[in-house]
Design an enzyme around this catalytic site. Structure first.
Site, PDB file in Angstrom:
ATOM      1  N   ILE A 186       0.810  -1.220   0.000  1.00  0.00           N
ATOM      2  CA  ILE A 186       0.000   0.000   0.000  1.00  0.00           C
ATOM      3  C   ILE A 186       0.843   1.271   0.000  1.00  0.00           C
ATOM      4  CG2 ILE A 186      -2.020  -1.047   1.077  1.00  0.00           C
ATOM      5  CD1 ILE A 186      -1.106   0.051   3.758  1.00  0.00           C
ATOM      6  N   GLY A 187       2.164   1.132   0.074  1.00  0.00           N
ATOM      7  CA  GLY A 187       3.008   2.328   0.056  1.00  0.00           C
ATOM      8  C   GLY A 187       4.468   1.962  -0.019  1.00  0.00           C
ATOM      9  N   GLY A 189       8.481   4.027   0.472  1.00  0.00           N
ATOM     10  CA  GLY A 189       9.280   5.221   0.684  1.00  0.00           C
ATOM     11  C   GLY A 189      10.700   5.012   0.213  1.00  0.00           C
ATOM     12  N   SER A 190      11.586   5.906   0.611  1.00  0.00           N
ATOM     13  CA  SER A 190      12.970   5.831   0.163  1.00  0.00           C
ATOM     14  C   SER A 190      13.701   4.648   0.773  1.00  0.00           C
ATOM     15  CB  SER A 190      13.699   7.130   0.509  1.00  0.00           C
ATOM     16  OG  SER A 190      13.596   7.404   1.897  1.00  0.00           O
ATOM     17  N   LYS A 193       9.019  -0.156   2.914  1.00  0.00           N
ATOM     18  CA  LYS A 193       7.834  -0.592   2.181  1.00  0.00           C
ATOM     19  C   LYS A 193       6.715  -0.779   3.191  1.00  0.00           C
ATOM     20  CE  LYS A 193       8.160  -3.955  -0.893  1.00  0.00           C
ATOM     21  NZ  LYS A 193       8.273  -5.324  -1.481  1.00  0.00           N
ATOM     22  N   LYS A 209       5.088  -1.632   8.308  1.00  0.00           N
ATOM     23  CA  LYS A 209       6.199  -0.900   7.703  1.00  0.00           C
ATOM     24  C   LYS A 209       7.457  -1.755   7.817  1.00  0.00           C
ATOM     25  CE  LYS A 209       8.430   3.655   7.740  1.00  0.00           C
ATOM     26  NZ  LYS A 209       8.376   5.017   8.309  1.00  0.00           N
ATOM     27  N   ASP A 304       7.656  16.710   9.266  1.00  0.00           N
ATOM     28  CA  ASP A 304       7.383  16.132   7.946  1.00  0.00           C
ATOM     29  C   ASP A 304       5.903  16.177   7.604  1.00  0.00           C
ATOM     30  OD1 ASP A 304       8.120  15.060   5.531  1.00  0.00           O
ATOM     31  OD2 ASP A 304       8.116  12.978   6.229  1.00  0.00           O
ATOM     32  N   LYS A 306       2.953  16.927   5.388  1.00  0.00           N
ATOM     33  CA  LYS A 306       2.689  17.096   3.958  1.00  0.00           C
ATOM     34  C   LYS A 306       1.468  16.270   3.610  1.00  0.00           C
ATOM     35  CE  LYS A 306       6.138  13.527   2.922  1.00  0.00           C
ATOM     36  NZ  LYS A 306       7.385  13.223   2.195  1.00  0.00           N
ATOM     37  N   ASN A 309       1.395  12.475   4.161  1.00  0.00           N
ATOM     38  CA  ASN A 309       1.415  11.947   5.525  1.00  0.00           C
ATOM     39  C   ASN A 309       0.142  12.227   6.307  1.00  0.00           C
ATOM     40  OD1 ASN A 309       3.935  10.869   5.154  1.00  0.00           O
ATOM     41  ND2 ASN A 309       5.030  12.553   6.129  1.00  0.00           N
TER      42      ASN A 309
END
Length: 521
Positions: A186-187, A189-190, A193, A209, A304, A306, A309
């Site tokens: 479902i997502g 990041g850098s 996962k 996560k 953070d 944004k 998030n």
């Protein structure tokens, strides 16, 4: 040179072409992607969604003194300052280490170092144990004076052999990967996962996560993982923050099991609607401000905020997630100086290299509220795609520092006022940063219609409820994530052998509140 009538015609034609080009640019500024998407939520022709989701970063902070390039470090073994020769101790990153000659010093001593950097790795100091268990220094030569100290670097720890049985479920951990069914990605990041998973015993759905330990190699990265875990634990007590279910690890990975928030993030919904009605933006901004205030009261700077998030739950209430950029342990009046954040949301005081506090979160809330109300960033650069010099991070930072923010005329006076308050480039004068702090936000005319106590108790009906057909409905998540295959790559034992597993001791955790709820199932 004699000009002919034909030359005049050519000049007129060029002028006409220039006018047409300018008018096209004006239209492009208003409608960047004027096409019609094939379906709601799908990108227009030529639109790349990756330009919207810009990941947060931390810029490494270096201190240059007398040729040395110092970086804050956390030492696993006993280390001693090369200037005062006292032991470097404490929690977190206790001292500084030159990245070239490996010189170790206290933070308080680094500016006093007189010996220039040799750019060569110096011989390590031996740290021996005497009969009483106290550490003594075995110097290779006679004791030197404080005026001309010899570098005393840390002794790197020998990598301990990794045994899988040491990380299997036992008395210190109640969950492992075998307890969960992996359902969907479902997502991403850098360095992490995010998966949708089901706890087999209770059939409850969570988000997981997953972080590869091999990517968490730097001392600072390890500290940030621990910070994220601590903030997740704290956030479990607030209705507008994603809480933690449990943490566990394998030899290759770290796992955060967190609340699954089904409604998707605000970025996904903003891509569908482009801009929000004022009452919607007011509701979300108020709930976000309550979440930020909760973190600030507990000494946490979020750093953070944004659209990516800010998640929506199944009822339409917001939940902030991703605490990897948080700074904890901040008392009233304390400041920090790490250069970090997502470029478009970074506050001017960070860009100026100043010490900062909770003010940076209120600036980011101003940027996010502007995006909700106007449908674009306050720092959009016209024609940046056509000019490579204007399509850089440095140019964006220059715009944030110098550009006057223009409020759209279509917004109400109260909305314009709250945006000007949050987006004040001076943190001292910014809304939420005065003597009354959060009360200035509560009493602002823009939030006059908000019943704050009822809002915090989730007794105010959200203005928008995501469409969901079931507990596992992923219609509000980007298909570029959900279409990925759900699997974890096989472990590379050569990579695992290089990981210092002692860095992750004590990572396991189970939230007692969620455990008691599961016992009632």
């Amino acid at each position: 040179m004699i000009k002919t009538k034909g030359d005049d015609c050519i000049l007129e034609l060029l002028a006409l072409l220039c006018d047409q080009k300018r008018s096209r640019r004006k239209r492009n500024k208003i409608l960047l992607f004027p096409n019609v998407p094939p379906a709601p939520g799908m990108p227009c022709a030529g639109e790349d969604r990756s330009i919207y989701r810009r990941g947060a970063r931390r810029w490494r902070k270096l201190y240059r003194v007398n040729g040395h390039i110092f970086q804050a470090k956390r030492f696993n073994r006993r280390a001693f300052c090369a200037f005062c020769q006292d032991r470097i101790w404490g929690l977190g990153r206790q001292g500084f280490k030159c990245i070239q000659c490996k010189l170790l010093v206290h933070k308080k001593c680094h500016k006093l170092v007189q010996k220039p950097c040799s750019n060569e790795h110096v011989d390590p100091i031996e740290v021996k144990e005497d009969a009483n268990g106290e550490g003594t220094l075995g110097l290779r030569s006679s004791v030197r004076s404080r005026a001309d100290p010899e570098p005393l670097p840390e002794t790197p720890p020998a990598p301990a052999p990794v045994r899988n049985e040491d990380l299997e479920p036992g008395s210190q951990r109640q969950y492992s990967l075998d307890d969960f069914e992996l359902i969907r990605v479902i997502g991403r990041g850098s360095y992490a996962k995010v998966l949708m998973v089901e706890l087999k015993r209770t059939k409850r759905v969570y988000a997981m996560k997953v972080i590869k330990k091999a990517l968490v190699t730097d001392d600072e990265d390890i500290d940030w993982v621990q910070t994220e875990k601590h903030v997740f634990e704290t956030a479990s007590n607030h209705p507008f923050l994603v809480g933690l279910h449990s943490c566990f690890q394998t030899p290759s990975r770290l796992f955060f099991v967190i609340e699954f928030v089904r409604g998707g993030d605000l970025m996904f919904h903003m891509q569908r609607q482009r801009r929000l009605p004022e009452e919607h933006a007011r509701f979300y901004a108020a709930e976000i401000s309550l979440a930020l205030h909760f973190l600030h009261e507990r000494g946490v700077i979020y750093r953070d905020l944004k659209l990516d998030n800010v998640l929506l739950d199944h009822e339409g209430h917001i939940k902030l997630t991703d605490y990897g950029m948080c700074k904890e342990g901040v008392r009233p009046g304390d400041t920090t100086s790490t250069f970090c954040g997502t470029p478009n949301y970074i506050a001017p005081e960070i860009l100026r290299g100043e010490e900062y506090g909770f003010s940076v979160d209120w600036w980011a809330l101003g940027v996010l509220t502007y995006e909700m109300l106007a449908g674009r960033s306050p720092f959009d650069i016209a024609h940046a795609a056509d000019n490579p010099d204007q399509n850089t991070e440095d140019y964006l930072f220059q715009v944030i520092l110098e550009k006057t923010i223009r409020i759209p005329r279509s917004l109400s006076v109260k909305a314009a006022s709250v945006l000007k308050g949050f987006l004040n480039k001076s943190p001292v004068e910014r809304l939420g940063c005065g003597d009354n702090g959060f009360l200035d936000i509560v009493n602002h005319p823009f939030f006059k219609s908000i019943e704050w106590e009822m809002l915090e108790q989730k007794q105010v009906v959200p203005p928008f409820k995501p469409r969901l057909e079931g507990e596992r409905d992923l219609a509000n998540f980007p298909p570029e994530f959900t279409d990925e295959p759900v699997h974890l790559t096989p472990d590379d034992h050569t990579v695992i052998a290089d990981i210092d597993q002692s860095e992750f001791e004590g990572f396991e955790y189970v939230n007692p509140l969620l455990m008691s709820l599961e016992d009632c199932v």
